[in-house]
Design an enzyme around this catalytic site. Structure first.
Site, short mmCIF file in Angstrom:
data_model
loop_
_atom_site.label_atom_id
_atom_site.label_comp_id
_atom_site.label_asym_id
_atom_site.label_seq_id
_atom_site.Cartn_x
_atom_site.Cartn_y
_atom_site.Cartn_z
N ARG A 260 0.84 -1.21 0.00
CA ARG A 260 0.00 0.00 0.00
C ARG A 260 0.86 1.25 0.00
NH1 ARG A 260 -4.95 -1.85 4.09
NH2 ARG A 260 -5.35 -3.78 2.94
N ARG A 275 2.03 1.57 10.40
CA ARG A 275 1.57 1.87 9.04
C ARG A 275 2.76 1.75 8.10
NH1 ARG A 275 -3.01 4.42 7.22
NH2 ARG A 275 -3.53 4.93 9.37
N GLU A 347 -6.00 -1.47 14.59
CA GLU A 347 -6.88 -2.25 13.73
C GLU A 347 -6.09 -3.40 13.10
OE1 GLU A 347 -8.76 -0.01 10.59
OE2 GLU A 347 -9.04 -1.85 9.44
N SER A 350 -10.57 -6.45 9.42
CA SER A 350 -11.72 -5.76 8.89
C SER A 350 -12.54 -6.85 8.21
CB SER A 350 -11.23 -4.72 7.89
OG SER A 350 -12.24 -3.79 7.63
N ARG A 388 0.80 -5.22 12.67
CA ARG A 388 0.12 -4.67 13.85
C ARG A 388 -0.10 -5.74 14.92
NH1 ARG A 388 -4.22 -0.74 10.86
NH2 ARG A 388 -2.67 0.70 9.99
#
Length: 423
Positions: A260, A275, A347, A350, A388
RNA sequence: GGAGAGAUGGCUGAGUGGUUUAAAGCGGCGGAUUGCUAAUCCGUUGUACGUCUAUCAGGCGUACCGGGGGUUCGAAUCCCCCUCUCUCCGCCA
């Protein structure tokens, strides 16, 4: 992609739903184009019907040795008109398609209404946050002290946001991947997939990354390929343009790196591994009958939760509000891990139901009880995202002596050891 | 990267400009016959879009023979471009 007919027939509902998402969409233009397309189509198809009839007649008369010159000239005229109208229909069609591809999904009817992340609803909080009798370090300090991750060399070879796992650090990453894959394949009934990490535009459009999120992805321009931002992309598209001939549900799990650009997030979470531009993730994907999809969504969330429960980590489950929902999702739960070093939630999963939004784009259908093709519902959920998880694990299991305890469930995957100690 | 061969319905496979709205076979579905099974016989058979109606269904029209464009009154069939598959050569972990 929404069904054009649905938009046409439920204009008010669609407008309202898109407004709740905060999506600015020009439905007036869309509906006008649709109207013109249908009118033009009717005209051109009438002409084609005429041409077919006359051409057949010409064939018959030629065989009978009659002169057909006059008829041929007349039909040639019709042909010219058809070409014009065909061109018009094509233009309208392309325009309509391009607009439809940019309209987000309609939220599930029970989705909480809200403008942004502050409107998300906490569904449950599981496990207890640890109490330390020392000042907990953050994962960057822990990883460096134990020699697990080399941040500086990651930046040296690829730039900021790229990680190098070293020694036991690499082993731990591999162990987590393997632990999760084993759980989902052995206990949750998923079939393991190893897909390509580069996909072309049609695939990216199928799951909704294109056209709207183009700037979030890494591209290989010379070959028209994109690096996948999630395994959802190649795995869901496995059945693109198919009428499935196998029983539903289809359940796949895949481990892949995810790439990403984080284009819109410059400067956020720049420190450490929260991130990053490349991270590992185990992703569950299901193709199901529409009637089952909301039950399956709950199942997905629980399967992702099982990972965290086995690792004995405290977490909470959120339901995303209308304003925070991703482009293609109709309903979505996020799972967040507590990270003591950050004093914050991270997070790591999802889980989304896309209903038929992706299936319509990707052309994934099955045969219903009446034998007619219907779009499947697609779902996916991280089970779960690394980096994470790694952060939360280090920070949660750090000990006063500087070591990291390894939870029991993970121990067999790191050769039976129960802690990582500084060299 | 070079040369050649190919891509037709769920499958096999015919079809080189109009009697093909894609032959035939297999499979599927429905029915008949039959102690059961098998066999046999009859019928049926895709997708999308548009439109109409007595709209849990059906009629009509258009398009679809790997994808896109072209020639023609008319294209599965002729021409051009692309993609994929197979074979051989080269390169290569």
């Amino acid at each position: 992609m929404l069904d054009l007919r649905t938009i046409r027939e439920n204009e008010a509902t669609v407008r309202n739903a898109l407004a709740q998402r905060g999506a600015g969409v020009n439905l007036d233009d869309l509906l006008r184009l649709d109207q013109e397309r249908r009118a033009t189509l009717q005209e051109v198809e009438g002409l084609k019907s005429e041409r077919n009839t006359v051409s057949k007649e010409i064939g018959a008369r030629k065989r009978a040795g009659e002169d057909t010159q006059a008829q041929q000239e007349r039909v040639r005229e019709v042909g010219r008109r058809i070409a014009e109208l065909d061109e018009r229909v094509r233009t309208l069609q392309t325009d309509l398609e391009a607009r439809l591809l940019r309209i987000p999904n309609i939220p599930y009817r029970e989705t909480p209404v809200g403008a942004d992340a502050s409107g998300n609803r906490v569904v449950r909080e599981v496990g207890t946050r640890p109490a330390f009798d020392f000042e907990p370090a953050d994962h960057v300090a822990l990883a460096e002290r134990l020699g697990l991750v080399d941040f500086a060399r990651g930046a040296r070879i690829s730039g900021a946001g790229f990680l190098v796992y070293t020694g036991w650090g690499a082993r731990l990453e591999r162990a987590l991947v393997q632990f999760m894959l084993d759980l989902h394949t052995r206990e949750h009934g998923y079939t393991e997939i190893q897909p390509p990490l580069l996909c072309h535009a049609a695939t990216m459009t199928g799951t909704g990354q294109l056209p709207k999120m183009a700037e979030d992805m890494y591209t290989i321009e010379a070959d028209g390929l994109y690096l996948i931002p999630t395994a959802e992309v190649p795995v869901t598209n496995l059945h693109r343009e198919e009428i499935l001939d196998r029983p539903l549900p289809i359940k796949y799990v895949a481990y892949t790196p995810c790439f990403r650009r984080e284009a819109g997030a410059a400067g956020r979470d720049t420190r450490g591994m929260i991130r990053v531009h490349q991270f590992d993730k185990v992703e569950m994907v299901q193709l199901v009958e529409p009637e089952q999809s909301y039950a399956v969504l709950e199942e997905l969330v629980q399967q992702a939760e099982t990972v965290l429960q086995r690792l004995e980590l405290p977490y909470r489950v959120l339901e995303l509000c209308t304003g925070d929902l991703s482009f293609a999702a109709a309903r979505c739960y996020d799972i967040e891990l507590w990270a003591p070093g950050q004093q914050d939630w991270l997070e790591v999963s999802s889980c989304s139901n896309f209903e038929d939004f992706q299936a319509r784009r990707a052309g994934i259908r099955y045969r219903g009880p009446d034998g007619k093709p219907r779009f499947v519902h697609t779902l996916n959920g991280s089970g779960v995202a690394l980096a994470r998880l790694y952060v939360a694990l280090l920070e949660h299991y750090q000990q006063a002596d500087g070591s990291i305890r390894i939870p029991e469930a993970l121990s067999p995957y790191v050769g039976g050891i129960d802690r990582l100690t500084p060299p």
